[in-house]
Design a protein around this motif. Structure first.
Motif, PDB file in Angstrom:
ATOM      1  N   MET A   1       3.670 -53.998-116.833  1.00 53.64           N
ATOM      2  CA  MET A   1       4.625 -54.370-116.231  1.00 53.64           C
ATOM      3  C   MET A   1       4.157 -54.965-114.841  1.00 53.64           C
ATOM      4  O   MET A   1       3.476 -54.364-114.371  1.00 53.64           O
ATOM      5  N   PRO A   2       4.476 -56.195-114.484  1.00 54.50           N
ATOM      6  CA  PRO A   2       4.115 -56.552-113.271  1.00 54.50           C
ATOM      7  C   PRO A   2       4.760 -55.618-112.083  1.00 54.50           C
ATOM      8  O   PRO A   2       6.062 -55.475-112.192  1.00 54.50           O
ATOM      9  N   ALA A   3       4.185 -55.606-111.064  1.00 53.88           N
ATOM     10  CA  ALA A   3       4.565 -54.673-109.764  1.00 53.88           C
ATOM     11  C   ALA A   3       5.619 -55.432-109.016  1.00 53.88           C
ATOM     12  O   ALA A   3       5.960 -56.925-109.149  1.00 53.88           O
ATOM     13  N   ARG A   4       6.738 -54.936-108.715  1.00 54.21           N
ATOM     14  CA  ARG A   4       7.893 -55.433-108.079  1.00 54.21           C
ATOM     15  C   ARG A   4       7.686 -55.782-106.597  1.00 54.21           C
ATOM     16  O   ARG A   4       6.718 -54.906-105.937  1.00 54.21           O
ATOM     17  N   ARG A   5       8.038 -57.054-106.247  1.00 58.16           N
ATOM     18  CA  ARG A   5       7.706 -57.517-104.935  1.00 58.16           C
ATOM     19  C   ARG A   5       8.465 -56.643-104.016  1.00 58.16           C
ATOM     20  O   ARG A   5       9.825 -56.508-104.093  1.00 58.16           O
ATOM     21  N   ARG A   6       7.917 -56.386-102.541  1.00 60.03           N
ATOM     22  CA  ARG A   6       9.007 -55.688-101.581  1.00 60.03           C
ATOM     23  C   ARG A   6       9.720 -56.605-101.205  1.00 60.03           C
ATOM     24  O   ARG A   6       9.182 -57.831-100.793  1.00 60.03           O
ATOM     25  N   PRO A   7      10.883 -56.510-100.774  1.00 60.52           N
ATOM     26  CA  PRO A   7      11.831 -57.462-100.208  1.00 60.52           C
ATOM     27  C   PRO A   7      11.267 -57.463 -98.659  1.00 60.52           C
ATOM     28  O   PRO A   7      10.766 -56.394 -97.993  1.00 60.52           O
ATOM     29  N   PRO A   8      11.395 -58.492 -97.868  1.00 63.55           N
ATOM     30  CA  PRO A   8      11.005 -58.718 -96.487  1.00 63.55           C
ATOM     31  C   PRO A   8      11.873 -57.956 -95.402  1.00 63.55           C
ATOM     32  O   PRO A   8      12.915 -57.573 -95.911  1.00 63.55           O
ATOM     33  N   ALA A   9      11.209 -57.732 -94.356  1.00 62.65           N
ATOM     34  CA  ALA A   9      12.054 -56.857 -93.370  1.00 62.65           C
ATOM     35  C   ALA A   9      13.082 -57.618 -92.840  1.00 62.65           C
ATOM     36  O   ALA A   9      13.255 -58.795 -92.604  1.00 62.65           O
ATOM     37  N   GLY A  10      14.113 -56.866 -92.410  1.00 64.03           N
ATOM     38  CA  GLY A  10      15.340 -57.414 -92.382  1.00 64.03           C
ATOM     39  C   GLY A  10      16.306 -57.999 -93.208  1.00 64.03           C
ATOM     40  O   GLY A  10      17.160 -58.779 -93.071  1.00 64.03           O
ATOM     41  N   SER A  11      16.161 -57.831 -94.577  1.00 63.34           N
ATOM     42  CA  SER A  11      16.909 -58.097 -95.656  1.00 63.34           C
ATOM     43  C   SER A  11      17.992 -57.110 -95.902  1.00 63.34           C
ATOM     44  O   SER A  11      18.316 -56.255 -95.083  1.00 63.34           O
ATOM     45  N   ARG A  12      18.671 -57.465 -97.076  1.00 66.32           N
ATOM     46  CA  ARG A  12      19.900 -56.582 -97.273  1.00 66.32           C
ATOM     47  C   ARG A  12      19.584 -55.095 -97.648  1.00 66.32           C
ATOM     48  O   ARG A  12      20.482 -54.123 -97.476  1.00 66.32           O
ATOM     49  N   THR A  13      18.367 -54.688 -97.818  1.00 67.17           N
ATOM     50  CA  THR A  13      17.996 -53.474 -98.099  1.00 67.17           C
ATOM     51  C   THR A  13      17.834 -52.479 -96.897  1.00 67.17           C
ATOM     52  O   THR A  13      18.126 -51.472 -96.599  1.00 67.17           O
ATOM     53  N   GLU A  14      17.427 -53.404 -95.595  1.00 67.15           N
ATOM     54  CA  GLU A  14      17.643 -52.762 -94.295  1.00 67.15           C
ATOM     55  C   GLU A  14      18.969 -52.358 -93.868  1.00 67.15           C
ATOM     56  O   GLU A  14      19.357 -51.458 -93.206  1.00 67.15           O
ATOM     57  N   LEU A  15      20.097 -53.531 -93.987  1.00 63.21           N
ATOM     58  CA  LEU A  15      21.367 -53.402 -93.453  1.00 63.21           C
ATOM     59  C   LEU A  15      22.250 -54.010 -94.641  1.00 63.21           C
ATOM     60  O   LEU A  15      22.562 -55.061 -94.937  1.00 63.21           O
ATOM     61  N   PRO A  16      22.585 -53.127 -95.826  1.00 67.27           N
ATOM     62  CA  PRO A  16      23.289 -53.236 -96.742  1.00 67.27           C
ATOM     63  C   PRO A  16      24.890 -53.782 -96.291  1.00 67.27           C
ATOM     64  O   PRO A  16      25.200 -53.334 -94.959  1.00 67.27           O
ATOM     65  N   PRO A  17      25.464 -54.496 -97.148  1.00 65.63           N
ATOM     66  CA  PRO A  17      26.953 -54.991 -96.738  1.00 65.63           C
ATOM     67  C   PRO A  17      27.849 -53.957 -96.383  1.00 65.63           C
ATOM     68  O   PRO A  17      28.540 -54.291 -95.527  1.00 65.63           O
ATOM     69  N   LEU A  18      27.772 -52.954 -97.105  1.00 67.80           N
ATOM     70  CA  LEU A  18      28.761 -52.071 -96.694  1.00 67.80           C
ATOM     71  C   LEU A  18      28.549 -51.341 -95.117  1.00 67.80           C
ATOM     72  O   LEU A  18      29.612 -51.026 -94.577  1.00 67.80           O
ATOM     73  N   LYS A  19      27.248 -51.249 -94.913  1.00 71.35           N
ATOM     74  CA  LYS A  19      26.957 -50.637 -93.349  1.00 71.35           C
ATOM     75  C   LYS A  19      27.317 -52.040 -92.587  1.00 71.35           C
ATOM     76  O   LYS A  19      27.939 -51.679 -91.461  1.00 71.35           O
ATOM     77  N   ILE A  20      27.277 -53.291 -92.816  1.00 72.30           N
ATOM     78  CA  ILE A  20      27.585 -54.062 -91.935  1.00 72.30           C
ATOM     79  C   ILE A  20      29.124 -54.096 -91.759  1.00 72.30           C
ATOM     80  O   ILE A  20      29.726 -54.296 -90.698  1.00 72.30           O
ATOM     81  N   ILE A  21      29.707 -54.074 -92.833  1.00 72.47           N
ATOM     82  CA  ILE A  21      31.386 -53.982 -92.854  1.00 72.47           C
ATOM     83  C   ILE A  21      31.808 -52.776 -91.876  1.00 72.47           C
ATOM     84  O   ILE A  21      32.784 -52.892 -90.970  1.00 72.47           O
ATOM     85  N   ARG A  22      31.156 -51.462 -92.020  1.00 70.85           N
ATOM     86  CA  ARG A  22      31.367 -50.364 -91.184  1.00 70.85           C
ATOM     87  C   ARG A  22      31.327 -50.875 -89.751  1.00 70.85           C
ATOM     88  O   ARG A  22      32.246 -50.242 -88.935  1.00 70.85           O
ATOM     89  N   LYS A  23      30.182 -51.253 -89.444  1.00 63.65           N
ATOM     90  CA  LYS A  23      29.922 -51.634 -88.161  1.00 63.65           C
ATOM     91  C   LYS A  23      30.782 -52.806 -87.395  1.00 63.65           C
ATOM     92  O   LYS A  23      31.251 -52.525 -86.268  1.00 63.65           O
ATOM     93  N   ILE A  24      31.200 -53.510 -88.269  1.00 70.73           N
ATOM     94  CA  ILE A  24      31.985 -54.742 -87.692  1.00 70.73           C
ATOM     95  C   ILE A  24      33.553 -53.944 -87.253  1.00 70.73           C
ATOM     96  O   ILE A  24      34.063 -53.964 -86.428  1.00 70.73           O
ATOM     97  N   LEU A  25      33.893 -52.970 -88.277  1.00 70.17           N
ATOM     98  CA  LEU A  25      35.212 -52.207 -88.039  1.00 70.17           C
ATOM     99  C   LEU A  25      35.098 -51.428 -87.005  1.00 70.17           C
ATOM    100  O   LEU A  25      36.095 -51.427 -86.164  1.00 70.17           O
ATOM    101  N   LEU A  26      33.947 -50.649 -86.792  1.00 68.46           N
ATOM    102  CA  LEU A  26      33.726 -49.973 -85.595  1.00 68.46           C
ATOM    103  C   LEU A  26      33.997 -50.608 -84.311  1.00 68.46           C
ATOM    104  O   LEU A  26      34.742 -50.088 -83.247  1.00 68.46           O
ATOM    105  N   LEU A  27      32.979 -51.785 -84.339  1.00 70.29           N
ATOM    106  CA  LEU A  27      33.014 -52.532 -83.198  1.00 70.29           C
ATOM    107  C   LEU A  27      34.513 -53.375 -82.698  1.00 70.29           C
ATOM    108  O   LEU A  27      34.945 -53.115 -81.541  1.00 70.29           O
ATOM    109  N   GLN A  28      35.103 -53.617 -83.758  1.00 64.55           N
ATOM    110  CA  GLN A  28      36.480 -54.152 -83.397  1.00 64.55           C
ATOM    111  C   GLN A  28      37.585 -53.232 -83.126  1.00 64.55           C
ATOM    112  O   GLN A  28      38.278 -53.546 -82.191  1.00 64.55           O
ATOM    113  N   VAL A  29      37.425 -51.889 -83.651  1.00 59.48           N
ATOM    114  CA  VAL A  29      38.420 -51.073 -82.992  1.00 59.48           C
ATOM    115  C   VAL A  29      38.029 -50.632 -81.674  1.00 59.48           C
ATOM    116  O   VAL A  29      38.799 -50.427 -80.930  1.00 59.48           O
TER     117      VAL A  29
END
Length: 208
Positions: A1-29
């Motif tokens: 099987m071919p090796a999986r390519r690592r996603p580039p830095a700063g992609s969704r793996t470093e900052l997933p959508p749930l973490k983004i939403i949680r930070k937005i809610l905390l900042l807004q509150v």
């Protein structure tokens, strides 16, 4: 099987959508909590009644009343304090503009739903643009200063440097062995030279 390519830095793996939403809610509150405390303190000092219209309304920000200018100054002070929240919750300079603009966009949505109309006050719009610009600039500056700070490893660096300095200042046993071997080598050269001189003297005496 071919090796999986690592996603580039700063992609969704470093900052997933749930973490983004949680930070937005905390900042807004945090943004609204700080604004509520500042506006409540201002109204108590000024002697005016406190209401949610001062937070979510746009018609109170008027240039022909004292309370309107005071609210403008309070919102700008809230902008400066919110930079601390950006530094704590985001702490990455390239993400600061996104979060700062999101805070003001959500405030526009909340104001529109609360008043059932889109803001038409130019002072309100000018305040939002100035607040977003200052929050972005100061947030990026603070995060860049934090990113450029040198990393300290406690007392390990000082201990290793002192040990290196001590080892360089004090001669080791290997150095003494090298010096003694060097002295013995020079002694052998001296004895060989004396032996050759003695042979030359004996050869001269036989010739005579």
């Amino acid at each position: 099987m071919p090796a999986r390519r690592r996603p580039p830095a700063g992609s969704r793996t470093e900052l997933p959508p749930l973490k983004i939403i949680r930070k937005i809610l905390l900042l807004q509150v945090a943004y609204y909590a700080c604004a509520t405390v500042l506006i409540l303190f201002t109204t108590v000092v000024y002697g005016a009644p406190f209401s949610l219209d001062l937070i979510f309304g746009w018609d109170s920000l008027r240039g022909d009343t004292t309370i309107g200018w005071m609210l403008g100054l309070v919102w700008m002070l809230n902008c400066f304090i919110s930079v601390i929240f950006l530094l704590l919750f985001v702490s990455r300079s390239k993400l600061i503009p996104d979060f700062a603009l999101t805070i003001h966009f959500l405030h526009l949505v909340a104001t529109t739903f609360y008043t059932h109309s889109l803001p038409t006050n130019f002072l309100w719009w000018g305040l939002q643009f100035a607040s977003a610009a200052m929050m972005t600039f100061l947030g990026m500056w603070a995060c860049q200063r934090r990113e450029l700070e040198p990393i300290s490893f406690g007392g390990l660096g000082g201990g290793s440097s002192s040990r290196q300095a001590g080892s360089s200042s004090q001669p080791s046993a290997g150095d003494g062995q090298q010096e003694s071997s060097f002295g013995r080598g020079r002694g052998r050269e001296r004895s060989l030279q004396e032996y050759e001189l003695d042979d030359m003297k004996h050869a001269g005496e036989r010739a005579v």
